[in-house]
Design a protein around this motif. Structure first.
Motif, PDB file in Angstrom:
ATOM      1  N   GLN A 148      17.549 -65.065  84.943  1.00  0.00           N
ATOM      2  CA  GLN A 148      18.899 -64.758  84.446  1.00  0.00           C
ATOM      3  C   GLN A 148      19.478 -63.526  85.146  1.00  0.00           C
ATOM      4  OE1 GLN A 148      20.740 -66.780  82.332  1.00  0.00           O
ATOM      5  NE2 GLN A 148      22.322 -65.468  83.187  1.00  0.00           N
ATOM      6  N   LYS A 149      18.644 -62.518  85.392  1.00  0.00           N
ATOM      7  CA  LYS A 149      19.116 -61.326  86.115  1.00  0.00           C
ATOM      8  C   LYS A 149      19.593 -61.697  87.520  1.00  0.00           C
ATOM      9  CE  LYS A 149      16.225 -57.884  83.808  1.00  0.00           C
ATOM     10  NZ  LYS A 149      15.136 -56.898  83.997  1.00  0.00           N
ATOM     11  N   ILE A 150      18.902 -62.623  88.170  1.00  0.00           N
ATOM     12  CA  ILE A 150      19.319 -63.061  89.502  1.00  0.00           C
ATOM     13  C   ILE A 150      20.645 -63.810  89.412  1.00  0.00           C
ATOM     14  CG2 ILE A 150      18.722 -64.573  91.449  1.00  0.00           C
ATOM     15  CD1 ILE A 150      15.750 -63.745  90.844  1.00  0.00           C
ATOM     16  N   TYR A 151      20.776 -64.702  88.431  1.00  0.00           N
ATOM     17  CA  TYR A 151      22.050 -65.392  88.230  1.00  0.00           C
ATOM     18  C   TYR A 151      23.183 -64.400  87.947  1.00  0.00           C
ATOM     19  CZ  TYR A 151      19.858 -70.028  87.965  1.00  0.00           C
ATOM     20  OH  TYR A 151      19.173 -71.192  88.231  1.00  0.00           O
ATOM     21  N   ASP A 152      22.839 -63.301  87.265  1.00  0.00           N
ATOM     22  CA  ASP A 152      23.839 -62.278  86.926  1.00  0.00           C
ATOM     23  C   ASP A 152      24.124 -61.314  88.072  1.00  0.00           C
ATOM     24  OD1 ASP A 152      24.048 -63.386  84.409  1.00  0.00           O
ATOM     25  OD2 ASP A 152      22.759 -61.906  83.431  1.00  0.00           O
ATOM     26  N   GLY A 153      23.429 -61.466  89.199  1.00  0.00           N
ATOM     27  CA  GLY A 153      23.754 -60.647  90.365  1.00  0.00           C
ATOM     28  C   GLY A 153      22.646 -59.789  90.940  1.00  0.00           C
ATOM     29  N   LYS A 154      21.496 -59.744  90.301  1.00  0.00           N
ATOM     30  CA  LYS A 154      20.396 -58.968  90.873  1.00  0.00           C
ATOM     31  C   LYS A 154      19.973 -59.644  92.179  1.00  0.00           C
ATOM     32  CE  LYS A 154      15.947 -56.899  89.926  1.00  0.00           C
ATOM     33  NZ  LYS A 154      15.126 -56.361  88.872  1.00  0.00           N
ATOM     34  N   ARG A 155      20.039 -58.928  93.291  1.00  0.00           N
ATOM     35  CA  ARG A 155      19.730 -59.537  94.584  1.00  0.00           C
ATOM     36  C   ARG A 155      18.713 -58.748  95.408  1.00  0.00           C
ATOM     37  NH1 ARG A 155      21.902 -63.030  92.466  1.00  0.00           N
ATOM     38  NH2 ARG A 155      23.489 -64.448  93.206  1.00  0.00           N
ATOM     39  N   GLU A 156      18.380 -57.541  94.968  1.00  0.00           N
ATOM     40  CA  GLU A 156      17.441 -56.737  95.749  1.00  0.00           C
ATOM     41  C   GLU A 156      16.016 -57.146  95.420  1.00  0.00           C
ATOM     42  OE1 GLU A 156      18.144 -52.428  96.514  1.00  0.00           O
ATOM     43  OE2 GLU A 156      16.291 -52.260  95.355  1.00  0.00           O
ATOM     44  N   ILE A 157      15.254 -57.370  96.474  1.00  0.00           N
ATOM     45  CA  ILE A 157      13.837 -57.665  96.314  1.00  0.00           C
ATOM     46  C   ILE A 157      13.084 -56.607  97.111  1.00  0.00           C
ATOM     47  CG2 ILE A 157      13.726 -59.290  98.240  1.00  0.00           C
ATOM     48  CD1 ILE A 157      11.809 -60.928  96.466  1.00  0.00           C
ATOM     49  N   SER A 158      12.027 -56.116  96.545  1.00  0.00           N
ATOM     50  CA  SER A 158      11.310 -55.006  97.154  1.00  0.00           C
ATOM     51  C   SER A 158       9.818 -55.265  97.067  1.00  0.00           C
ATOM     52  CB  SER A 158      11.671 -53.718  96.416  1.00  0.00           C
ATOM     53  OG  SER A 158      10.905 -52.638  96.858  1.00  0.00           O
ATOM     54  N   ILE A 159       9.155 -55.246  98.225  1.00  0.00           N
ATOM     55  CA  ILE A 159       7.708 -55.440  98.188  1.00  0.00           C
ATOM     56  C   ILE A 159       7.014 -54.101  97.980  1.00  0.00           C
ATOM     57  CG2 ILE A 159       7.719 -57.484  99.644  1.00  0.00           C
ATOM     58  CD1 ILE A 159       6.512 -55.590 101.881  1.00  0.00           C
ATOM     59  N   GLY A 160       5.939 -54.149  97.255  1.00  0.00           N
ATOM     60  CA  GLY A 160       5.063 -52.996  97.143  1.00  0.00           C
ATOM     61  C   GLY A 160       3.864 -53.241  98.040  1.00  0.00           C
ATOM     62  N   PHE A 161       3.368 -52.200  98.645  1.00  0.00           N
ATOM     63  CA  PHE A 161       2.209 -52.366  99.511  1.00  0.00           C
ATOM     64  C   PHE A 161       1.447 -51.058  99.601  1.00  0.00           C
ATOM     65  CE2 PHE A 161       5.778 -51.161 102.131  1.00  0.00           C
ATOM     66  CZ  PHE A 161       5.280 -50.231 103.035  1.00  0.00           C
ATOM     67  N   MET A 162       0.198 -51.187  99.978  1.00  0.00           N
ATOM     68  CA  MET A 162      -0.653 -50.038 100.221  1.00  0.00           C
ATOM     69  C   MET A 162      -0.843 -49.939 101.728  1.00  0.00           C
ATOM     70  SD  MET A 162      -1.245 -48.960  97.174  1.00  0.00           S
ATOM     71  CE  MET A 162      -2.601 -47.826  97.315  1.00  0.00           C
ATOM     72  N   SER A 163      -0.924 -48.710 102.233  1.00  0.00           N
ATOM     73  CA  SER A 163      -1.187 -48.527 103.659  1.00  0.00           C
ATOM     74  C   SER A 163      -1.801 -47.152 103.874  1.00  0.00           C
ATOM     75  CB  SER A 163       0.095 -48.667 104.488  1.00  0.00           C
ATOM     76  OG  SER A 163       0.973 -47.596 104.249  1.00  0.00           O
ATOM     77  N   ASP A 164      -2.460 -47.041 104.998  1.00  0.00           N
ATOM     78  CA  ASP A 164      -2.900 -45.735 105.441  1.00  0.00           C
ATOM     79  C   ASP A 164      -1.741 -45.136 106.216  1.00  0.00           C
ATOM     80  OD1 ASP A 164      -5.482 -46.181 104.437  1.00  0.00           O
ATOM     81  OD2 ASP A 164      -6.112 -47.153 106.303  1.00  0.00           O
ATOM     82  N   VAL A 165      -1.294 -43.959 105.818  1.00  0.00           N
ATOM     83  CA  VAL A 165      -0.209 -43.281 106.519  1.00  0.00           C
ATOM     84  C   VAL A 165      -0.858 -42.221 107.409  1.00  0.00           C
ATOM     85  CG1 VAL A 165       1.905 -41.930 106.285  1.00  0.00           C
ATOM     86  CG2 VAL A 165       1.406 -43.754 104.649  1.00  0.00           C
ATOM     87  N   VAL A 166      -0.770 -42.464 108.708  1.00  0.00           N
ATOM     88  CA  VAL A 166      -1.479 -41.667 109.696  1.00  0.00           C
ATOM     89  C   VAL A 166      -0.495 -40.767 110.431  1.00  0.00           C
ATOM     90  CG1 VAL A 166      -2.925 -41.798 111.761  1.00  0.00           C
ATOM     91  CG2 VAL A 166      -3.147 -43.537 109.979  1.00  0.00           C
ATOM     92  N   VAL A 213       4.974 -61.846  91.741  1.00  0.00           N
ATOM     93  CA  VAL A 213       6.341 -61.338  91.806  1.00  0.00           C
ATOM     94  C   VAL A 213       6.561 -60.593  90.496  1.00  0.00           C
ATOM     95  CG1 VAL A 213       8.773 -62.001  91.818  1.00  0.00           C
ATOM     96  CG2 VAL A 213       7.138 -63.263  93.228  1.00  0.00           C
ATOM     97  N   THR A 214       7.114 -59.383  90.579  1.00  0.00           N
ATOM     98  CA  THR A 214       7.377 -58.588  89.381  1.00  0.00           C
ATOM     99  C   THR A 214       8.873 -58.287  89.280  1.00  0.00           C
ATOM    100  OG1 THR A 214       7.029 -56.491  90.533  1.00  0.00           O
ATOM    101  CG2 THR A 214       5.094 -57.508  89.505  1.00  0.00           C
ATOM    102  N   ASP A 215       9.297 -57.804  88.142  1.00  0.00           N
ATOM    103  CA  ASP A 215      10.674 -57.357  87.955  1.00  0.00           C
ATOM    104  C   ASP A 215      10.656 -55.845  88.119  1.00  0.00           C
ATOM    105  OD1 ASP A 215      13.290 -56.936  87.292  1.00  0.00           O
ATOM    106  OD2 ASP A 215      13.133 -57.681  85.237  1.00  0.00           O
ATOM    107  N   ASP A 216      11.100 -55.382  89.264  1.00  0.00           N
ATOM    108  CA  ASP A 216      10.991 -53.988  89.677  1.00  0.00           C
ATOM    109  C   ASP A 216       9.511 -53.653  89.907  1.00  0.00           C
ATOM    110  OD1 ASP A 216      13.780 -53.610  89.651  1.00  0.00           O
ATOM    111  OD2 ASP A 216      13.750 -53.104  87.523  1.00  0.00           O
ATOM    112  N   HIS A 217       9.236 -52.389  90.189  1.00  0.00           N
ATOM    113  CA  HIS A 217       7.870 -51.995  90.536  1.00  0.00           C
ATOM    114  C   HIS A 217       7.139 -51.418  89.332  1.00  0.00           C
ATOM    115  CE1 HIS A 217       8.165 -52.596  94.834  1.00  0.00           C
ATOM    116  NE2 HIS A 217       9.360 -52.051  94.788  1.00  0.00           N
ATOM    117  N   PRO A 218       5.986 -52.006  88.978  1.00  0.00           N
ATOM    118  CA  PRO A 218       5.171 -51.375  87.946  1.00  0.00           C
ATOM    119  C   PRO A 218       4.631 -50.040  88.462  1.00  0.00           C
ATOM    120  CG  PRO A 218       4.258 -53.526  88.610  1.00  0.00           C
ATOM    121  CD  PRO A 218       5.417 -53.237  89.493  1.00  0.00           C
ATOM    122  N   ASN A 219       4.156 -49.219  87.581  1.00  0.00           N
ATOM    123  CA  ASN A 219       3.615 -47.906  87.961  1.00  0.00           C
ATOM    124  C   ASN A 219       2.181 -47.981  88.466  1.00  0.00           C
ATOM    125  OD1 ASN A 219       5.964 -46.512  87.333  1.00  0.00           O
ATOM    126  ND2 ASN A 219       5.400 -46.373  85.173  1.00  0.00           N
TER     127      ASN A 219
END
Length: 150
Positions: free
Chosen positions: A111-129, A65-71
């Protein structure tokens, strides 16, 4: 291609150690807009046979689990730099969504979640066909295949 999906954390519980545990739907079938590098939008389908495949479900287990998406995708070499927790091994399909529980172990992110951060976003790899069609009445131009959660 690297892609991201987002959902909202609606509920969480605190462990005795102070970590947070959440169970969230991380993806679902549907047709979704993705921005191209030139700023235009393309409609991509996530079809049940792809996102509910053994490959994709297995890939959701025990991921950082990360805090936002790494590059960059998270791996053994950069795990300590990015990891703020870990997904559990309970990935499962329920109500036409892929769910997984996760525990957040980083004090700053908690602490960010307690302060209201609620968005969770998965990163994934896929073949886009390039494949046109419709899913539940929505047209698409591309399909995401071989989806692997990172």
């Amino acid at each position: 291609m690297q892609r991201y999906d987002k959902v909202m954390i609606n509920d969480y519980s605190e462990t005795e150690e102070g970590y947070l545990t959440v169970c969230v739907p991380i993806t679902r079938p549907g047709v979704f807009p993705y921005q191209r590098s030139d700023g235009t939008i393309q409609m991509e389908a996530k079809l049940p046979e792809d996102i509910f495949s053994d490959r994709t479900i297995r890939s959701a287990k025990s991921k950082p689990v990360t805090d936002d998406h790494p590059n960059e995708p998270v791996n053994l070499k950069n795990y300590n730099r990015y990891a703020k927790g870990l997904s559990h091994t309970d990935a499962r399909v329920e109500d036409l969504k892929l769910y997984v529980s996760m525990t957040i172990t980083d004090e700053g992110l908690i602490q960010k979640i307690y302060d209201g951060k609620r968005e969770i976003s998965i990163g994934f790899m896929s073949d886009v066909v390039a494949e046109s069609g419709a899913y539940n009445g929505q047209s698409y131009e591309f399909v995401q295949r071989n989806v692997e959660i990172n």
